[in-house]
Design an enzyme around this catalytic site. Structure first.
Site, PDB file in Angstrom:
ATOM      1  N   PHE A 273      25.982  -4.913  25.243  1.00 42.69           N
ATOM      2  CA  PHE A 273      25.893  -3.988  26.378  1.00 42.69           C
ATOM      3  C   PHE A 273      26.122  -2.589  25.833  1.00 42.69           C
ATOM      4  O   PHE A 273      27.189  -2.299  25.284  1.00 42.69           O
ATOM      5  CB  PHE A 273      26.949  -4.282  27.452  1.00 42.69           C
ATOM      6  N   GLU A 274      25.141  -1.754  25.995  1.00 43.18           N
ATOM      7  CA  GLU A 274      25.329  -0.342  25.702  1.00 43.18           C
ATOM      8  C   GLU A 274      24.265   0.450  26.437  1.00 43.18           C
ATOM      9  O   GLU A 274      23.141  -0.017  26.637  1.00 43.18           O
ATOM     10  CB  GLU A 274      25.290  -0.048  24.195  1.00 43.18           C
TER      11      GLU A 274
END
Length: 373
Positions: A273-274
């Site tokens: 997740f980014e």
């Protein structure tokens, strides 16, 4: 005998003193930790969330950012991809309709394309990774790389024997943002198969990043496996010495090092997740950084992951206030969960705040607070 009687008579006073000392210690502990956490009848809570963008009335933007979701996947992961897209659409994207870019090292099947595009009204794009971005560069000794994988697999190191995992880490570190399908965008949100999104997101994180000059956003931070990166930090220090002009004074080196850069403390943002600024990755500092690491061979001779590479880069090259913790985005990948624990945010979520990874000893959330407090 007289001593015993005297002590017996004084014992209530001694006990009173001990109680006062104990209360003082408890008060000091509370005073120290309260800037970071507080306990109430509902359990663990994070810092104040006054003015949080996800607490405003739900809206859909008329302002559209040049942004896309990027999904590195394979045809065999279709079910997991569909799960992730369904949740993303339900929680966020049905309101904002940002496009999806799917990337694969082989052609996507018609089944994959039909089964994913049918889940969203947003545009979907499907691309093949160029061979040079998913293969050994000329300077790599392939026999040495093979021997390294065999050794690491025997040692039981996670993904130690996987060749494709190494290509994936190198691609995510230095090439996904160079793909032709990504060139029209300024921001990306990485999505992986089978992840879960636990909370309604009623504002636009892309627009928030743009308007607040944020370059990198994360939601889970943890410690890296030391055995996968034995020479990474020495290579980073060599780069820092050669290119000091790329490191601003207000950097976040202290997030990844407890001693001013002498050693790496293994903290990193989990990059599955980014949300990030593609122009940061395309910029001179990160480009030189990736090329320097790539030339060292560590992606293949060891098992360098894209998570520590991205995390070290943003900690060195960005100002502190350009990195954002998306506390409000509840998220799960494998057995790791981030759940917002402030009660106001939990009203938009279906996760258990007490199960959040932030509270575990392997989380770097407390280090983040120490550095940014």
């Amino acid at each position: 005998m007289l001593f015993a009687i005297s002590f017996f008579r004084r014992r209530p006073v001694v006990l009173l003193y001990l109680c006062l000392i104990g209360l003082s210690v408890l008060f000091a502990i509370q005073l120290f930790w309260e800037p970071f956490f507080y306990n109430d009848v509902n359990g663990f809570s994070h810092r104040t969330i006054v003015g949080h963008p996800n607490l405003t009335p739900p809206t859909t933007n008329r302002i559209k950012v040049k942004a896309a979701f990027v999904v590195l996947t394979r045809n065999s992961e279709l079910d997991g991809v569909r799960q992730a897209i369904q949740q993303m659409e339900s929680r966020f994207n049905r309101k904002f309709e940002y496009p999806y870019v799917f990337l694969n090292d082989e052609e996507f099947t018609e089944e994959f394309i039909e089964a994913t595009s049918s889940l969203t009204n947003a545009e979907t794009k499907y691309g093949i990774i160029p061979k040079e971005h998913w293969s050994y560069p000329d300077w790599i000794d392939i026999e040495k790389a093979n021997a390294s994988r065999i050794y690491m697999e025997k040692k039981g190191i996670i993904y130690g024997g996987s060749e494709s995992y190494r290509h994936m880490c190198r691609f995510e570190s230095g090439f996904f943002y160079r793909h032709p399908l990504m060139q029209e965008y300024d921001y990306y949100w990485r999505v992986e198969p089978s992840v879960e999104f636990y909370c309604d997101i009623d504002y636009d994180p892309f627009l928030y990043m743009q308007q607040n000059n944020k370059k990198y956003g994360w939601t889970i931070s943890l410690l890296e496996y030391k055995a996968t990166i034995p020479s990474l930090w020495s290579t980073v220090k060599s780069f820092m010495k050669k290119y000091p002009q790329h490191i601003p004074n207000n950097n976040m080196l202290d997030f990844v090092s407890n001693n001013g850069g002498y050693t790496y403390n293994l903290c990193h943002f989990w990059s599955n997740f980014e949300i990030g600024d593609l122009n940061f990755l395309r910029g001179e500092a990160y480009s030189k950084f990736f090329d320097y690491l790539d030339q060292s061979g560590g992606f293949f001779y060891e098992r360098w992951g894209d998570a520590p590479v991205h995390s070290i880069a943003v900690s060195l090259f960005l100002n502190k206030d350009e990195i954002h913790f998306f506390d409000d985005i509840g998220y799960r990948h494998d057995d790791f969960t981030h759940c917002p624990s402030a009660r106001e945010l939990q009203k938009k979520c279906h996760c258990d705040a007490h199960a959040t990874f932030d509270l575990t000893e392997n989380s770097c959330y407390r280090r983040w607070l120490q550095v940014n407090g």
